[in-house]
Design a protein around this motif. Structure first.
Motif, PDB file in Angstrom:
ATOM      1  N   THR A 170       0.817  -1.213   0.000  1.00 61.44           N
ATOM      2  CA  THR A 170       0.000   0.000   0.000  1.00 61.44           C
ATOM      3  C   THR A 170       0.851   1.263   0.000  1.00 61.44           C
ATOM      4  O   THR A 170       0.411   2.300  -0.482  1.00 61.44           O
ATOM      5  CB  THR A 170      -0.941   0.018   1.216  1.00 61.44           C
ATOM      6  N   ARG A 171       2.041   1.193   0.527  1.00 55.55           N
ATOM      7  CA  ARG A 171       2.924   2.375   0.546  1.00 55.55           C
ATOM      8  C   ARG A 171       3.451   2.703  -0.847  1.00 55.55           C
ATOM      9  O   ARG A 171       3.878   3.820  -1.105  1.00 55.55           O
ATOM     10  CB  ARG A 171       4.085   2.149   1.493  1.00 55.55           C
ATOM     11  N   GLU A 172       3.397   1.739  -1.747  1.00 55.77           N
ATOM     12  CA  GLU A 172       3.904   1.942  -3.102  1.00 55.77           C
ATOM     13  C   GLU A 172       2.850   2.544  -4.027  1.00 55.77           C
ATOM     14  O   GLU A 172       3.165   2.947  -5.133  1.00 55.77           O
ATOM     15  CB  GLU A 172       4.386   0.613  -3.684  1.00 55.77           C
ATOM     16  N   LEU A 173       1.595   2.602  -3.587  1.00 56.75           N
ATOM     17  CA  LEU A 173       0.524   3.132  -4.427  1.00 56.75           C
ATOM     18  C   LEU A 173       0.594   4.648  -4.494  1.00 56.75           C
ATOM     19  O   LEU A 173       0.964   5.311  -3.534  1.00 56.75           O
ATOM     20  CB  LEU A 173      -0.835   2.710  -3.875  1.00 56.75           C
ATOM     21  N   SER A 174       0.206   5.171  -5.646  1.00 63.16           N
ATOM     22  CA  SER A 174       0.160   6.621  -5.805  1.00 63.16           C
ATOM     23  C   SER A 174      -1.164   6.995  -6.466  1.00 63.16           C
ATOM     24  O   SER A 174      -1.981   6.143  -6.793  1.00 63.16           O
ATOM     25  CB  SER A 174       1.330   7.104  -6.672  1.00 63.16           C
ATOM     26  N   LYS A 175      -1.364   8.259  -6.670  1.00 67.61           N
ATOM     27  CA  LYS A 175      -2.588   8.747  -7.302  1.00 67.61           C
ATOM     28  C   LYS A 175      -2.760   8.159  -8.700  1.00 67.61           C
ATOM     29  O   LYS A 175      -3.868   7.920  -9.153  1.00 67.61           O
ATOM     30  CB  LYS A 175      -2.523  10.268  -7.358  1.00 67.61           C
ATOM     31  N   LYS A 176      -1.662   7.871  -9.396  1.00 66.86           N
ATOM     32  CA  LYS A 176      -1.720   7.295 -10.742  1.00 66.86           C
ATOM     33  C   LYS A 176      -2.332   5.901 -10.746  1.00 66.86           C
ATOM     34  O   LYS A 176      -2.886   5.467 -11.737  1.00 66.86           O
ATOM     35  CB  LYS A 176      -0.312   7.215 -11.342  1.00 66.86           C
ATOM     36  N   ASP A 177      -2.220   5.186  -9.620  1.00 63.81           N
ATOM     37  CA  ASP A 177      -2.745   3.825  -9.532  1.00 63.81           C
ATOM     38  C   ASP A 177      -4.257   3.781  -9.310  1.00 63.81           C
ATOM     39  O   ASP A 177      -4.868   2.719  -9.445  1.00 63.81           O
ATOM     40  CB  ASP A 177      -2.049   3.070  -8.389  1.00 63.81           C
ATOM     41  N   MET A 178      -4.854   4.900  -8.973  1.00 62.17           N
ATOM     42  CA  MET A 178      -6.294   4.940  -8.714  1.00 62.17           C
ATOM     43  C   MET A 178      -7.032   5.109 -10.027  1.00 62.17           C
ATOM     44  O   MET A 178      -6.928   6.141 -10.688  1.00 62.17           O
ATOM     45  CB  MET A 178      -6.615   6.075  -7.751  1.00 62.17           C
ATOM     46  N   LYS A 179      -7.798   4.096 -10.407  1.00 63.32           N
ATOM     47  CA  LYS A 179      -8.459   4.083 -11.712  1.00 63.32           C
ATOM     48  C   LYS A 179      -9.478   5.205 -11.879  1.00 63.32           C
ATOM     49  O   LYS A 179      -9.628   5.757 -12.951  1.00 63.32           O
ATOM     50  CB  LYS A 179      -9.145   2.736 -11.935  1.00 63.32           C
ATOM     51  N   LEU A 180     -10.217   5.521 -10.838  1.00 58.14           N
ATOM     52  CA  LEU A 180     -11.265   6.535 -10.925  1.00 58.14           C
ATOM     53  C   LEU A 180     -10.866   7.822 -10.220  1.00 58.14           C
ATOM     54  O   LEU A 180     -11.690   8.503  -9.626  1.00 58.14           O
ATOM     55  CB  LEU A 180     -12.568   5.979 -10.334  1.00 58.14           C
ATOM     56  N   LYS A 181      -9.596   8.190 -10.317  1.00 62.55           N
ATOM     57  CA  LYS A 181      -9.099   9.341  -9.562  1.00 62.55           C
ATOM     58  C   LYS A 181      -9.729  10.657  -9.995  1.00 62.55           C
ATOM     59  O   LYS A 181      -9.723  11.621  -9.254  1.00 62.55           O
ATOM     60  CB  LYS A 181      -7.583   9.435  -9.658  1.00 62.55           C
ATOM     61  N   ASN A 182     -10.295  10.707 -11.199  1.00 65.59           N
ATOM     62  CA  ASN A 182     -10.911  11.939 -11.687  1.00 65.59           C
ATOM     63  C   ASN A 182     -12.410  11.988 -11.405  1.00 65.59           C
ATOM     64  O   ASN A 182     -13.053  12.984 -11.683  1.00 65.59           O
ATOM     65  CB  ASN A 182     -10.661  12.104 -13.183  1.00 65.59           C
ATOM     66  N   GLU A 183     -12.980  10.913 -10.912  1.00 64.17           N
ATOM     67  CA  GLU A 183     -14.413  10.848 -10.657  1.00 64.17           C
ATOM     68  C   GLU A 183     -14.740  11.399  -9.275  1.00 64.17           C
ATOM     69  O   GLU A 183     -14.058  11.093  -8.303  1.00 64.17           O
ATOM     70  CB  GLU A 183     -14.902   9.400 -10.751  1.00 64.17           C
ATOM     71  N   LEU A 184     -15.767  12.199  -9.198  1.00 66.13           N
ATOM     72  CA  LEU A 184     -16.217  12.741  -7.924  1.00 66.13           C
ATOM     73  C   LEU A 184     -17.724  12.496  -7.795  1.00 66.13           C
ATOM     74  O   LEU A 184     -18.470  12.653  -8.762  1.00 66.13           O
ATOM     75  CB  LEU A 184     -15.956  14.245  -7.837  1.00 66.13           C
ATOM     76  N   PRO A 185     -18.188  12.134  -6.625  1.00 66.67           N
ATOM     77  CA  PRO A 185     -19.627  11.940  -6.440  1.00 66.67           C
ATOM     78  C   PRO A 185     -20.344  13.295  -6.424  1.00 66.67           C
ATOM     79  O   PRO A 185     -19.758  14.318  -6.105  1.00 66.67           O
ATOM     80  CB  PRO A 185     -19.727  11.257  -5.078  1.00 66.67           C
ATOM     81  N   SER A 186     -21.607  13.269  -6.769  1.00 67.66           N
ATOM     82  CA  SER A 186     -22.426  14.481  -6.707  1.00 67.66           C
ATOM     83  C   SER A 186     -22.903  14.638  -5.274  1.00 67.66           C
ATOM     84  O   SER A 186     -23.671  13.822  -4.769  1.00 67.66           O
ATOM     85  CB  SER A 186     -23.614  14.360  -7.652  1.00 67.66           C
ATOM     86  N   ILE A 187     -22.428  15.685  -4.610  1.00 69.03           N
ATOM     87  CA  ILE A 187     -22.783  15.909  -3.209  1.00 69.03           C
ATOM     88  C   ILE A 187     -23.482  17.256  -3.083  1.00 69.03           C
ATOM     89  O   ILE A 187     -22.986  18.265  -3.565  1.00 69.03           O
ATOM     90  CB  ILE A 187     -21.520  15.904  -2.309  1.00 69.03           C
ATOM     91  N   GLU A 188     -24.647  17.228  -2.471  1.00 70.08           N
ATOM     92  CA  GLU A 188     -25.393  18.459  -2.239  1.00 70.08           C
ATOM     93  C   GLU A 188     -25.655  18.594  -0.761  1.00 70.08           C
ATOM     94  O   GLU A 188     -25.886  17.601  -0.067  1.00 70.08           O
ATOM     95  CB  GLU A 188     -26.727  18.417  -2.996  1.00 70.08           C
ATOM     96  N   GLY A 189     -25.596  19.795  -0.271  1.00 71.14           N
ATOM     97  CA  GLY A 189     -25.859  20.026   1.150  1.00 71.14           C
ATOM     98  C   GLY A 189     -26.729  21.250   1.344  1.00 71.14           C
ATOM     99  O   GLY A 189     -26.706  22.185   0.550  1.00 71.14           O
ATOM    100  N   ALA A 190     -27.505  21.211   2.387  1.00 67.32           N
ATOM    101  CA  ALA A 190     -28.338  22.363   2.730  1.00 67.32           C
ATOM    102  C   ALA A 190     -27.609  23.211   3.766  1.00 67.32           C
ATOM    103  O   ALA A 190     -27.121  22.674   4.745  1.00 67.32           O
ATOM    104  CB  ALA A 190     -29.679  21.890   3.271  1.00 67.32           C
ATOM    105  N   PRO A 191     -27.507  24.517   3.508  1.00 64.01           N
ATOM    106  CA  PRO A 191     -26.806  25.372   4.466  1.00 64.01           C
ATOM    107  C   PRO A 191     -27.529  25.516   5.791  1.00 64.01           C
ATOM    108  O   PRO A 191     -28.641  25.309   5.970  1.00 64.01           O
ATOM    109  CB  PRO A 191     -26.695  26.712   3.763  1.00 64.01           C
TER     110      PRO A 191
END
Length: 57
Positions: free
Chosen positions: A36-57
């Protein structure tokens, strides 16, 4: 207590080798989390994907 089929617990080699999961009577399948110490951001397949998060103030 229910057992989920296909559920895994990732544990350190230090914990798995002395049979600590058996001692603690863990019901999940336990596998070693390695390199696990050898993993980097490049190894993450969905590193560009973000969930849709909405919040009420």
């Amino acid at each position: 207590m229910s057992i989920v089929i296909g559920c895994l617990a990732f544990l350190s080699e230090v914990v798995i080798k002395p049979s600590i999961p058996n001692t603690l009577r863990l019901k999940n399948n336990c596998i070693e989390a390695s390199k696990t110490r050898e993993l980097s951001k490049k190894d993450m397949k969905l590193k560009n994907e973000l969930p849709s998060i909405e919040g009420a103030p």
